[in-house]
Design a protein around this motif. Structure first.
Motif, mmCIF file in Angstrom:
data_model
loop_
_atom_site.group_PDB
_atom_site.id
_atom_site.type_symbol
_atom_site.label_atom_id
_atom_site.label_comp_id
_atom_site.label_asym_id
_atom_site.label_seq_id
_atom_site.Cartn_x
_atom_site.Cartn_y
_atom_site.Cartn_z
ATOM 1 N N VAL A 183 22.364 36.822 2.929
ATOM 2 C CA VAL A 183 23.020 36.180 4.082
ATOM 3 C C VAL A 183 24.429 36.753 4.233
ATOM 4 C CG1 VAL A 183 23.977 33.986 4.922
ATOM 5 C CG2 VAL A 183 21.630 34.073 4.060
ATOM 6 N N THR A 184 25.152 36.901 3.117
ATOM 7 C CA THR A 184 26.500 37.493 3.164
ATOM 8 C C THR A 184 26.427 38.914 3.722
ATOM 9 O OG1 THR A 184 27.006 36.241 1.177
ATOM 10 C CG2 THR A 184 28.555 37.993 1.752
ATOM 11 N N GLN A 185 25.455 39.658 3.230
ATOM 12 C CA GLN A 185 25.290 41.043 3.694
ATOM 13 C C GLN A 185 25.009 41.081 5.212
ATOM 14 O OE1 GLN A 185 22.439 42.853 1.134
ATOM 15 N NE2 GLN A 185 22.864 44.936 1.825
ATOM 16 N N LEU A 186 24.177 40.129 5.678
ATOM 17 C CA LEU A 186 23.847 40.075 7.105
ATOM 18 C C LEU A 186 25.089 39.750 7.937
ATOM 19 C CD1 LEU A 186 20.456 38.248 6.640
ATOM 20 C CD2 LEU A 186 20.699 40.265 8.083
ATOM 21 N N ASN A 187 25.989 38.944 7.353
ATOM 22 C CA ASN A 187 27.204 38.559 8.076
ATOM 23 C C ASN A 187 28.291 39.627 8.030
ATOM 24 O OD1 ASN A 187 26.975 35.825 9.302
ATOM 25 N ND2 ASN A 187 26.271 35.325 7.235
ATOM 26 N N ASN A 191 25.188 46.235 11.725
ATOM 27 C CA ASN A 191 23.907 46.342 12.441
ATOM 28 C C ASN A 191 22.716 45.748 11.690
ATOM 29 O OD1 ASN A 191 24.004 48.245 10.505
ATOM 30 N ND2 ASN A 191 22.807 49.774 11.636
ATOM 31 N N LEU A 192 22.947 45.090 10.557
ATOM 32 C CA LEU A 192 21.810 44.482 9.845
ATOM 33 C C LEU A 192 21.560 43.081 10.413
ATOM 34 C CD1 LEU A 192 19.781 44.864 7.483
ATOM 35 C CD2 LEU A 192 21.456 43.753 5.994
ATOM 36 N N GLN A 193 20.333 42.865 10.961
ATOM 37 C CA GLN A 193 20.095 41.596 11.657
ATOM 38 C C GLN A 193 19.134 40.656 10.940
ATOM 39 O OE1 GLN A 193 19.143 44.113 14.922
ATOM 40 N NE2 GLN A 193 20.520 42.994 16.274
#
Ligand SMILES: C=C(O[C@H]1C=CC=C(C(=O)O)[C@@H]1O)C(=O)O
Length: 447
Positions: A183-187, A191-193
């Motif tokens: 979730v942290t990485q997505l935030n 461009n990672l969704q």
């Protein structure tokens, strides 16, 4: 050129066919909820095991094209290759564990005996494939003789199940922290969704795995899903997936976005309320929309013109309900099923968005090879007609151990605890299919 003989039967029960399959290896069974015929493939006259998942899609496609040259024209629309492609493709790192063994990179075969069963009236059409007239004839005769013996006392209603000794949700707390980390990485990654993360449950059981019982239980516990079984050298992969990846028929292509999940209600009213909540939930709608858009984009890359509804509907299975958008397109003859599968798989219902980056995250985070879990599994006839589903709600069984798989789409506002509960619900179809309800040894293991 292969020699083929075929025979139409109108008196044998399905139970005897399935019971007969116990004597063969490999075995493949495919039962689609919306189709009048069920396919059973027994024994291999030819088979293909990709050496690596880097080139598996191309290699299987080349093998199929090669085999097609040896199929008599008359049988192009009856005979099919059957099997599964590996989840990881095109150079994605894979971590070998002992789970998948020979099924690690996918597996396909051309059956010695292919049986089409009309589900409603138990009529059957059997195709026997061989290299000489004599062996093809002999294969058919010996199958029929054994079938008659079995049919005389096949018990159709058998529902006995395996006995669960111990079940473990593998690395549960670790997985929960991986979800938070993702979730942290997505935030923080522009461009990672979306990333679909999966986890495993390991079950030790007693009792002997019989395909007849497995198939009966699979159908009983999962009324409106696909029912798929692939057995190879003592390993049995089984799936009650609701998700079609690709069906080709009548010069059309049929696929679907299945993503976004909520539980079933315990009463009709609460079930409807859960469904309405799902249809209005922004996080799930976003998760779903990523899948729809990606499928549409990929079909357009193949120069197709997909049709789909702009709002999802509900797909209700015994333990969960999903957001569901069927997608169709006219299909020109020159585009093959393997070309489309290569383009579509993995959709963001199993991989993520963007596809390559999400697959890299999965490979870095999950410490096991997905094998056939979430992978395309199906059949392809030599006239180009076929169907592939996504191997979810699935398990691999060998000797006294079963590995169950479940994943969930993670987006920027996912909650790790909720994803644990969602994946727990997604283990349920296989737990209900395989094991008797007096489940002992319930036991979640931390890491
Ligand atoms: C990855 C799985 O489900 C996929 C299919 C439908 C809904 C999903 C979801 O809501 O996260 C998943 O994308 C699984 O069952 O293991």
């Amino acid at each position: 050129m292969y020699v083929v003989q075929d025979l139409k039967l109108d008196s044998f029960p399905l139970a005897a066919f399935i019971q007969m399959s116990q004597r063969f290896d490999p075995v493949y069974i495919f039962d689609a909820p919306d189709q009048p015929t069920l396919k059973i493939a027994l024994g291999a006259i030819d088979s293909f095991e990709p050496q690596t998942n880097q080139t598996a899609f191309n290699d299987i496609s080349n093998w199929y094209a090669h085999i097609a040259q040896s199929i008599p024209d008359k049988y192009m629309q009856d005979l099919a290759v059957v099997g599964g492609l590996p989840f990881q493709k095109n150079g994605q790192a894979s971590i070998r564990t002992d789970v998948w063994r020979d099924l690690d990179h996918g597996y396909f075969f051309l059956p010695q005996l292919l049986i089409h069963i009309a589900k409603d009236d138990y009529k059957a059409h059997i195709f026997s494939v061989g290299t000489t007239f004599d062996n093809t004839q002999q294969q058919l005769q010996s199958f029929l003789t054994n079938l008659k013996l079995l049919a005389a006392h096949a018990d159709t209603g058998s529902i006995s199940k395996l006995h669960l000794q111990q079940k473990k949700e593998l690395a549960l707390q670790h997985w929960q922290s991986l979800v938070k980390q993702t979730v942290t990485q997505l935030n923080t990654t522009a461009n990672l969704q979306k990333v679909v993360l999966s986890r495993q449950m390991q079950v030790q059981f007693t009792g002997t795995l019989e395909l007849k019982q497995l198939f009966n239980n699979l159908r009983r516990a999962n009324l409106n899903t696909y029912h798929v079984i692939l057995k190879l050298r003592g390993s049995v992969f089984v799936s009650a997936t609701p998700e079609r990846l690709l069906k080709i028929a009548n010069h059309h292509l049929y696929t679907a976005a299945v993503a976004g999940t909520i539980r079933r209600g315990t009463t009709p009213d609460s079930d409807i309320r859960y469904g309405q909540t799902l249809l209005a939930d922004q996080k799930n709608l976003q998760e779903h929309q990523y899948v729809v858009q990606n499928i549409i984009d990929n079909l357009r890359r193949l120069k197709l013109q997909p049709h789909y509804a702009t709002r999802p509907q509900l797909l209700k299975n015994p333990n969960v309900q999903h957001l569901y958008t069927p997608i169709t397109s006219i299909l020109p003859k020159q585009i093959s099923a393997f070309e489309i599968l290569q383009q579509l798989h993995p959709t963001p219902a199993l991989g993520g968005l963007p596809q390559t980056l999400a697959s890299q995250v999965i490979a870095a985070v999950e410490n096991y090879d997905r094998g056939l879990y979430g992978a395309p599994i199906g059949y392809l006839q030599f006239d180009g007609v076929g169907e592939f589903v996504v191997g979810i709600r699935s398990a691999l069984l060998r000797q006294q151990t079963a590995w169950l798989f479940a994943g969930a789409g993670i987006v920027a506002d996912s909650d790790a605890a909720a994803e644990v509960l969602e994946t727990r619900l997604k283990f349920q179809p296989m737990l209900n299919t395989l094991f008797s309800t007096d489940q002992r040894g319930d036991h979640a293991n931390g890491n």
